[in-house]
Write an enzyme that holds these catalytic residues in place. Structure first.
Site, PDB file in Angstrom:
ATOM      1  N   PHE A  24       6.185   5.449  -0.248  1.00  0.00           N
ATOM      2  CA  PHE A  24       6.300   6.196   1.003  1.00  0.00           C
ATOM      3  C   PHE A  24       6.339   5.192   2.148  1.00  0.00           C
ATOM      4  CE2 PHE A  24       5.041  10.073  -1.182  1.00  0.00           C
ATOM      5  CZ  PHE A  24       5.702  11.046  -0.460  1.00  0.00           C
ATOM      6  N   ALA A  25       7.515   4.733   2.502  1.00  0.00           N
ATOM      7  CA  ALA A  25       7.656   3.780   3.598  1.00  0.00           C
ATOM      8  C   ALA A  25       7.433   4.512   4.924  1.00  0.00           C
ATOM      9  CB  ALA A  25       9.044   3.149   3.571  1.00  0.00           C
ATOM     10  N   HIS A  26       6.721   3.860   5.820  1.00  0.00           N
ATOM     11  CA  HIS A  26       6.446   4.444   7.132  1.00  0.00           C
ATOM     12  C   HIS A  26       5.909   3.364   8.062  1.00  0.00           C
ATOM     13  CE1 HIS A  26       2.641   4.539   4.971  1.00  0.00           C
ATOM     14  NE2 HIS A  26       2.050   4.443   6.160  1.00  0.00           N
ATOM     15  N   SER A  27       5.834   3.713   9.321  1.00  0.00           N
ATOM     16  CA  SER A  27       5.176   2.876  10.313  1.00  0.00           C
ATOM     17  C   SER A  27       4.492   3.818  11.286  1.00  0.00           C
ATOM     18  CB  SER A  27       6.185   1.971  11.015  1.00  0.00           C
ATOM     19  OG  SER A  27       5.510   1.065  11.863  1.00  0.00           O
ATOM     20  N   TYR A  39       0.821  -1.218   0.000  1.00  0.00           N
ATOM     21  CA  TYR A  39       0.000   0.000   0.000  1.00  0.00           C
ATOM     22  C   TYR A  39       0.853   1.265   0.000  1.00  0.00           C
ATOM     23  CZ  TYR A  39       1.182   0.769   4.876  1.00  0.00           C
ATOM     24  OH  TYR A  39       1.873   1.011   6.027  1.00  0.00           O
TER      25      TYR A  39
END
Length: 150
Positions: free
Chosen positions: A63-66, A54
């Site tokens: 857009f890598a994120h956590s 996603y």
């Protein structure tokens, strides 16, 4: 913080073999510049493993994120461009050549920063520039000075 992204958080045309390495490279920049701890990078990878690709939000861009949490020291963004694009498993937007990593200390304080970055990316001339540029200083200046009045 006036800059969207800091100079030290940009690496261009790096060699990776897969999406995990691409996220790791972007995450390592956040760690090196003391925006996050190494466990945050693992959380970004885990999010994709659990929820799917996603994070590939547009053709060629991830857009890598956590989630905000103890692995985040301060809010920030890093960016890597890939020498050879890699697939994340997103049929619509693969392959990816630009990976941004975002870490935030809470669910709200990054919104203005992200909005400014998206505004830069919305200009159709900027993506080809980011993909072909090999000078991090030029990328830094372009992203941070692209929005009039900022």
């Amino acid at each position: 913080m006036d800059d969207i992204i800091n100079r030290e958080n940009i690496r261009l045309r790096i060699e990776v073999s897969n999406w995990r390495q691409a996220i790791t490279a972007a995450g390592e920049l956040l760690v090196a510049s003391q925006y996050s701890f190494p466990s945050y990078t693992a959380e970004m990878i885990s999010a994709v493993e659990t929820l799917g690709p996603y994070i590939v939000v547009a053709p060629g861009i991830a857009f890598a994120h956590s989630r905000p949490g103890p692995a985040v020291i301060r809010t920030g963004i890093s960016m890597v461009t890939l020498a050879q694009p890699v697939c994340f498993g997103n049929e619509e937007n693969d392959p990816v050549q630009i990976v941004f990593a975002l870490c935030a200390t809470d669910k709200n304080n990054h919104i203005h920063l992200l909005a400014r970055l998206v505004s830069y990316l919305d200009d159709e001339e900027n993506l080809p520039f980011l993909k072909r540029c090999d000078d991090a200083e030029q990328v830094y200046r372009a992203i941070n000075h692209a929005i009039p009045g900022e």
